[in-house]
Design an enzyme around this catalytic site. Structure first.
Site, PDB file in Angstrom:
ATOM      1  N   SER A   7      53.575  25.091  36.574  1.00 58.58           N
ATOM      2  CA  SER A   7      54.842  24.360  36.612  1.00 58.58           C
ATOM      3  C   SER A   7      54.808  23.205  35.619  1.00 58.58           C
ATOM      4  O   SER A   7      54.004  22.271  35.761  1.00 58.58           O
ATOM      5  CB  SER A   7      55.094  23.825  38.016  1.00 58.58           C
ATOM      6  OG  SER A   7      56.089  22.827  37.951  1.00 58.58           O
ATOM      7  N   HIS A  32      56.670  28.271  35.011  1.00 56.42           N
ATOM      8  CA  HIS A  32      57.608  27.833  36.054  1.00 56.42           C
ATOM      9  C   HIS A  32      58.295  26.549  35.595  1.00 56.42           C
ATOM     10  O   HIS A  32      57.640  25.563  35.264  1.00 56.42           O
ATOM     11  CB  HIS A  32      56.833  27.611  37.349  1.00 56.42           C
ATOM     12  CG  HIS A  32      57.670  27.302  38.533  1.00 56.42           C
ATOM     13  ND1 HIS A  32      58.268  28.262  39.323  1.00 56.42           N
ATOM     14  CD2 HIS A  32      58.021  26.113  39.085  1.00 56.42           C
ATOM     15  CE1 HIS A  32      58.928  27.689  40.304  1.00 56.42           C
ATOM     16  NE2 HIS A  32      58.810  26.370  40.191  1.00 56.42           N
ATOM     17  N   ASP A  34      61.002  23.705  36.578  1.00 54.87           N
ATOM     18  CA  ASP A  34      61.700  23.073  37.709  1.00 54.87           C
ATOM     19  C   ASP A  34      62.883  22.256  37.219  1.00 54.87           C
ATOM     20  O   ASP A  34      62.726  21.329  36.425  1.00 54.87           O
ATOM     21  CB  ASP A  34      60.740  22.144  38.454  1.00 54.87           C
ATOM     22  CG  ASP A  34      59.702  22.916  39.248  1.00 54.87           C
ATOM     23  OD1 ASP A  34      60.104  23.766  40.059  1.00 54.87           O
ATOM     24  OD2 ASP A  34      58.506  22.665  39.042  1.00 54.87           O
ATOM     25  N   MET A  36      65.956  19.845  38.491  1.00 54.84           N
ATOM     26  CA  MET A  36      66.384  19.020  39.638  1.00 54.84           C
ATOM     27  C   MET A  36      67.579  18.165  39.245  1.00 54.84           C
ATOM     28  O   MET A  36      67.624  17.642  38.134  1.00 54.84           O
ATOM     29  CB  MET A  36      65.245  18.094  40.054  1.00 54.84           C
ATOM     30  CG  MET A  36      63.955  18.822  40.375  1.00 54.84           C
ATOM     31  SD  MET A  36      62.689  17.654  40.838  1.00 54.84           S
ATOM     32  CE  MET A  36      61.313  18.763  41.118  1.00 54.84           C
ATOM     33  N   HIS A  65      63.384  27.515  38.246  1.00 55.92           N
ATOM     34  CA  HIS A  65      63.601  27.180  39.657  1.00 55.92           C
ATOM     35  C   HIS A  65      64.670  26.099  39.738  1.00 55.92           C
ATOM     36  O   HIS A  65      64.407  24.930  39.464  1.00 55.92           O
ATOM     37  CB  HIS A  65      62.246  26.697  40.234  1.00 55.92           C
ATOM     38  CG  HIS A  65      62.299  26.268  41.661  1.00 55.92           C
ATOM     39  ND1 HIS A  65      61.266  25.575  42.261  1.00 55.92           N
ATOM     40  CD2 HIS A  65      63.249  26.438  42.621  1.00 55.92           C
ATOM     41  CE1 HIS A  65      61.577  25.339  43.522  1.00 55.92           C
ATOM     42  NE2 HIS A  65      62.771  25.834  43.771  1.00 55.92           N
ATOM     43  N   MET A  67      66.718  23.586  41.506  1.00 65.77           N
ATOM     44  CA  MET A  67      66.864  22.771  42.722  1.00 65.77           C
ATOM     45  C   MET A  67      68.106  21.918  42.526  1.00 65.77           C
ATOM     46  O   MET A  67      68.047  20.692  42.381  1.00 65.77           O
ATOM     47  CB  MET A  67      65.604  21.925  42.928  1.00 65.77           C
ATOM     48  CG  MET A  67      64.426  22.754  43.417  1.00 65.77           C
ATOM     49  SD  MET A  67      62.851  21.924  43.180  1.00 65.77           S
ATOM     50  CE  MET A  67      62.529  22.344  41.477  1.00 65.77           C
ATOM     51  N   MET A 136      58.808  27.839  49.491  1.00 69.46           N
ATOM     52  CA  MET A 136      58.354  26.468  49.225  1.00 69.46           C
ATOM     53  C   MET A 136      57.276  26.080  50.245  1.00 69.46           C
ATOM     54  O   MET A 136      57.480  26.167  51.451  1.00 69.46           O
ATOM     55  CB  MET A 136      59.517  25.472  49.336  1.00 69.46           C
ATOM     56  CG  MET A 136      60.581  25.583  48.264  1.00 69.46           C
ATOM     57  SD  MET A 136      59.982  25.549  46.570  1.00 69.46           S
ATOM     58  CE  MET A 136      59.175  23.950  46.500  1.00 69.46           C
ATOM     59  N   GLY A 143      56.328  16.955  42.399  1.00 73.34           N
ATOM     60  CA  GLY A 143      55.025  17.590  42.258  1.00 73.34           C
ATOM     61  C   GLY A 143      53.980  16.757  42.997  1.00 73.34           C
ATOM     62  O   GLY A 143      54.252  15.644  43.456  1.00 73.34           O
ATOM     63  N   GLY A 144      52.802  17.320  43.119  1.00 69.10           N
ATOM     64  CA  GLY A 144      51.672  16.565  43.651  1.00 69.10           C
ATOM     65  C   GLY A 144      51.679  16.321  45.146  1.00 69.10           C
ATOM     66  O   GLY A 144      50.956  15.462  45.646  1.00 69.10           O
ATOM     67  N   ASP A 171      55.226  28.012  46.135  1.00 70.69           N
ATOM     68  CA  ASP A 171      55.362  26.846  45.260  1.00 70.69           C
ATOM     69  C   ASP A 171      55.152  25.547  46.042  1.00 70.69           C
ATOM     70  O   ASP A 171      55.914  25.239  46.963  1.00 70.69           O
ATOM     71  CB  ASP A 171      56.789  26.875  44.666  1.00 70.69           C
ATOM     72  CG  ASP A 171      57.065  25.773  43.675  1.00 70.69           C
ATOM     73  OD1 ASP A 171      56.135  25.033  43.295  1.00 70.69           O
ATOM     74  OD2 ASP A 171      58.242  25.655  43.253  1.00 70.69           O
ATOM     75  N   GLY A 172      54.123  24.797  45.624  1.00 69.61           N
ATOM     76  CA  GLY A 172      53.928  23.464  46.175  1.00 69.61           C
ATOM     77  C   GLY A 172      52.538  23.232  46.735  1.00 69.61           C
ATOM     78  O   GLY A 172      52.129  23.886  47.695  1.00 69.61           O
TER      79      GLY A 172
END
Ligand code: DX5
Ligand code: ZN
Length: 215
Positions: A7, A32, A34, A36, A65, A67, A136, A143-144, A171-172
């Site tokens: 990601s 990947h 992301d 947002m 992805h 979001m 998820m 992240g993290g 993911d995550g």
């Protein structure tokens, strides 16, 4: 073969292209990405222009992805920018069926993601038309975060329900310690952000992920 999808959210955007190439050299087949919007999730990231800039850098599958609220408004922009798979959240749209159809009509693969509180049963009616389901294992937005083992039961259920050829992605919070668990429970695509792009040697770390996931 289990695919690793690093990601880019965890990458240093001042040298994004080089870091993406390092992950690809390490064996990443998917990238990947992301997106947002500061509304569906309490954070903002990148939009289509970054994907467009990255597209000539690699042939890796761009796994985008979204979001974002009402993703149907933007799927065309992401398809044009070079997405290969567009994943939307079931919680973000009023008409998931139409959204999936719109993605597919653009010639792009369609995925749907479920947040930790959303049960697998909610997406069961759509599985036949999906190329990917993204489970998820953290609350989307950052992240993290710490991996939530509650994802594992969902992966098992999906594995039992999934039509042939549908990707089951997670993911995550995935790292080299818990990747084997998600694979054993049914994931065939594994997203990892900070555990790959947050490391000093991205190529070697990606290679380790590929080896560990496939041993
Ligand atoms: C979270 C994103 C993830 C994130 C994963 O909202 O969807 O893709 O980048 O990052 P890590 O692997 O650090 O949890
Ligand atoms: Zn993601």
């Amino acid at each position: 073969m289990v695919k690793i999808a690093p990601s880019i959210l965890a990458a240093d955007f001042s040298h994004l292209g080089e870091d993406v190439l390092a992950a690809v050299r390490g064996g990443a087949k998917y990238m990947h990405i992301d997106v947002m919007d500061g509304a569906f999730v309490p954070n903002m990231s990148i939009g289509p222009c970054v994907i467009q800039s990255l597209r000539p850098v690699t042939d890796a599958v761009f796994d985008v992805h979204l979001m974002i609220d009402r993703p149907e408004r933007y799927v065309e922009d992401f398809a044009k920018a070079g997405a290969d798979i567009i994943t939307v959240h079931i919680e973000a749209t009023q008409d998931l069926d139409a959204c999936i159809d719109k993605i597919k009509a653009l010639g792009v693969k369609a995925g749907v993601s479920i947040k930790p509180a959303t049960p697998v049963e909610a997406i069961a009616p759509y599985l036949d038309k999906l190329d990917m389901v993204l489970v998820m294992s953290v609350e989307p937005g950052f992240g993290g975060q710490k991996y939530m083992p509650s994802a594992e039961e969902k992966l098992r259920k999906l594995k039992a329900l999934a039509p042939e050829g549908m990707d089951i992605s997670v993911d995550g919070g995935i790292n080299l310690e818990n990747i084997t668990r998600v694979v054993e429970n049914g994931a065939n695509t594994v997203v990892a952000g900070s555990a790959i792009f947050g490391q000093p040697d991205i190529e070697a770390t990606t290679r380790k992920f590929v080896e560990t996931a496939n041993q």
